[in-house]
Design a protein around this motif. Structure first.
Motif, mmCIF file in Angstrom:
data_model
loop_
_atom_site.group_PDB
_atom_site.id
_atom_site.type_symbol
_atom_site.label_atom_id
_atom_site.label_comp_id
_atom_site.label_asym_id
_atom_site.label_seq_id
_atom_site.Cartn_x
_atom_site.Cartn_y
_atom_site.Cartn_z
ATOM 1 N N UNK A 180 -41.721 0.236 24.956
ATOM 2 C CA UNK A 180 -40.538 0.217 24.114
ATOM 3 C C UNK A 180 -40.940 2.092 23.004
ATOM 4 N N UNK A 181 -39.567 2.248 22.731
ATOM 5 C CA UNK A 181 -39.824 4.265 21.979
ATOM 6 C C UNK A 181 -40.295 2.806 20.394
ATOM 7 N N UNK A 182 -40.039 2.238 20.253
ATOM 8 C CA UNK A 182 -40.640 1.909 18.416
ATOM 9 C C UNK A 182 -42.331 1.479 19.118
ATOM 10 N N UNK A 183 -42.502 1.270 19.647
ATOM 11 C CA UNK A 183 -44.240 0.454 19.880
ATOM 12 C C UNK A 183 -44.728 2.916 20.273
ATOM 13 N N UNK A 184 -44.526 3.267 21.362
ATOM 14 C CA UNK A 184 -44.885 3.947 21.013
ATOM 15 C C UNK A 184 -44.766 5.105 20.922
ATOM 16 N N UNK A 185 -43.331 5.011 18.873
ATOM 17 C CA UNK A 185 -43.172 6.042 17.610
ATOM 18 C C UNK A 185 -44.774 5.386 16.741
ATOM 19 N N UNK A 186 -45.443 3.640 17.041
ATOM 20 C CA UNK A 186 -46.063 3.436 15.961
ATOM 21 C C UNK A 186 -47.345 3.859 16.080
ATOM 22 N N UNK A 187 -47.387 4.575 16.947
ATOM 23 C CA UNK A 187 -49.239 4.467 17.727
ATOM 24 C C UNK A 187 -49.461 6.353 17.826
ATOM 25 N N UNK A 188 -47.934 6.795 17.978
ATOM 26 C CA UNK A 188 -47.648 8.240 17.834
ATOM 27 C C UNK A 188 -48.336 9.124 16.313
ATOM 28 N N UNK A 189 -47.475 7.763 15.238
ATOM 29 C CA UNK A 189 -47.198 8.328 14.117
ATOM 30 C C UNK A 189 -48.811 8.277 13.330
ATOM 31 N N UNK A 190 -49.195 6.924 13.103
ATOM 32 C CA UNK A 190 -50.957 6.498 12.772
ATOM 33 C C UNK A 190 -50.982 7.264 12.981
ATOM 34 N N UNK A 191 -51.867 7.381 14.658
ATOM 35 C CA UNK A 191 -52.611 8.462 15.205
ATOM 36 C C UNK A 191 -52.612 10.046 14.793
ATOM 37 N N UNK A 192 -51.623 10.468 14.284
ATOM 38 C CA UNK A 192 -51.336 11.862 13.479
ATOM 39 C C UNK A 192 -51.511 12.200 12.537
ATOM 40 N N UNK A 193 -50.776 11.023 11.395
ATOM 41 C CA UNK A 193 -50.602 11.454 10.417
ATOM 42 C C UNK A 193 -51.814 11.325 9.216
ATOM 43 N N UNK A 194 -52.618 10.989 10.191
ATOM 44 C CA UNK A 194 -54.553 11.005 9.285
ATOM 45 C C UNK A 194 -55.010 12.986 9.282
ATOM 46 N N UNK A 195 -54.598 13.011 10.049
ATOM 47 C CA UNK A 195 -54.413 15.068 10.403
ATOM 48 C C UNK A 195 -54.569 15.165 9.684
ATOM 49 N N UNK A 196 -52.854 15.560 9.241
ATOM 50 C CA UNK A 196 -52.360 16.394 7.826
ATOM 51 C C UNK A 196 -52.580 15.282 6.771
ATOM 52 N N UNK A 197 -53.468 14.579 6.313
ATOM 53 C CA UNK A 197 -54.041 14.582 5.292
ATOM 54 C C UNK A 197 -55.859 14.867 5.295
ATOM 55 N N UNK A 198 -56.242 14.997 5.879
ATOM 56 C CA UNK A 198 -57.797 14.926 6.088
ATOM 57 C C UNK A 198 -57.617 15.947 6.053
#
Length: 393
Positions: free
Chosen positions: A88-106
């Motif tokens: 499902x698109x929303x399931x994909x969106x969750x794992x995509x975003x959470x596995x990516x935003x940490x990079x911008x912060x870190x």
């Protein structure tokens, strides 16, 4: 223990990664489909799905072991993103975003900020919404949201929209600019608490596809944000947003196009093999067979470009931003053609919500806007192309 910014990783050994890949594939085809049915029936993503994804470790796959993650290489993470995107698109969106935003912060975080924001995000204890897009501007150097310094706080004013998880998050990672600045100069990246004063949150989740992923329109009216919540220095706001998040995220979205196209192709092939007309399966009809063959060729071509972009980004290639835009552009166009053919193979029956291809078809259209339109990607590629040509002269 002193924490430092994450160094590039080379991932899991092949045997361990194969086991993880099998685990993800089993989840997507089993439990993931049950979640998909529930989301489509209710129109909402339940908090229990976030909890299950966290408990399975799926929200920390791309982060390094030193930060509590699984330590996948970026190309390995893209292999798994292809699998998640068949769900499902929303399931994909969750794992995509959470596995990516940490990079911008870190990449820009101090040790204290890493403890406050980065590690809890990777652990699934904090939800962080990436907040760049504005209704009256593009998603880059023309952003209009502004801040003014008031002692140890910034006062944030402006509007953001189409912000994924903007309703249920704990922090917004907001890109704004110092009042009076222009271009990249003066931009700042701020971790804005969800309960900050002076913020109006409008739920805008009623979308064509990707059902249940909450989106928000945010209005900031001199909202106070501690200077201590600024990532990097003044002037580095777009560096946080574009380099830290958007380049790898565009590659990830491109791979999500590949994964969703694979799902559309699976559905079309299964339907064509099972559907009989005049005593013969649809796969015996040349017109149908050619559609399936074209799909297969285009999916593989896009997959290989995305993998190339992923390898070059992990290796620090200066061409990675251009490659990420090229991959996203090619993959999203491919997805449009593949899902259109897949729906055509189904004929009229694919138009009903009882058919799985109907949801895939709706979800596919969202990819054209995620992390920048095709027109935005073409502009990036052209800019790099012209810059290279000028450099040769």
């Amino acid at each position: 223990m002193t924490l430092t910014s994450a160094a590039p990783v080379r991932g899991l050994d092949p045997i361990e990664f194969d086991r993880l890949r099998a685990e993800v594939a089993e989840f997507v085809s089993g439990e993931g489909e049950r979640w998909a049915d529930r989301i489509e029936a209710t129109g909402e993503v339940p908090e229990q799905l976030w909890t299950e994804l966290r408990d399975r470790g799926f929200l920390a796959l791309a982060a390094p072991v030193s930060h509590g993650g699984r330590g996948l290489s970026f190309p390995q993470w893209m292999d798994l993103m292809e699998l998640f995107s068949r769900s499902h698109g929303s399931l994909r969106m969750i794992v995509h975003v959470v596995n990516g935003t940490w990079r911008a912060m870190d990449a820009f975080a101090t040790e204290e900020q890493r403890r406050r924001f980065v590690l809890p995000s990777i652990a699934g204890a904090l939800k962080v919404a990436f907040t760049l897009t504005e209704p009256a501007a593009g998603s880059g150097a023309d952003i209009r949201s502004t801040v003014t310094r008031d002692g140890d706080h910034y006062l944030l004013t402006g509007t953001k929209h189409m912000i994924t998880f903007g309703v249920r998050c704990d922090y917004w990672l907001v890109t704004a600019r110092l009042a009076g600045s222009s271009g990249h100069e003066g931009t700042v990246a701020l971790m804005v608490p969800r309960d900050a004063e002076g913020v109006t949150v409008e739920d805008t989740s009623d979308t064509l596809g990707v059902t249940g992923t909450d989106h928000a329109r945010l209005t900031f009216d001199r909202a106070p944000v501690p200077v201590a919540n600024r990532l990097g220095e003044e002037g580095q706001g777009l560096a946080v947003a574009l380099g830290g998040f958007l380049t790898p995220s565009r590659i990830s979205v491109a791979m999500s196009c590949v994964g969703l196209a694979v799902r559309a192709q699976e559905l079309a092939l299964d339907y064509a093999r099972g559907r009989t007309t005049f005593g013969k399966p649809l796969t015996s009809r040349q017109a149908i067979g050619f559609m399936l063959a074209e799909n297969e060729a285009e999916i593989e071509a896009a997959r290989q470009l995305v993998k190339h972009a992923a390898r070059q980004w992990e290796d620090g290639d200066p061409a990675a931003p251009k490659l990420s835009s090229m991959a996203k552009l090619i993959a999203v166009d491919m997805l449009g053609r593949v899902t259109d053919r897949a729906l055509q193979v189904h004929g009229g029956s694919g138009y009903w919500k009882s058919s799985p291809i109907e949801r895939v078809y709706r979800d596919a259209r969202a990819q054209r806007f995620e992390e920048g339109t095709n027109e935005a990607q073409k502009s990036i590629v052209l800019r790099e192309l012209l810059g290279r040509a000028e450099g040769v002269r």
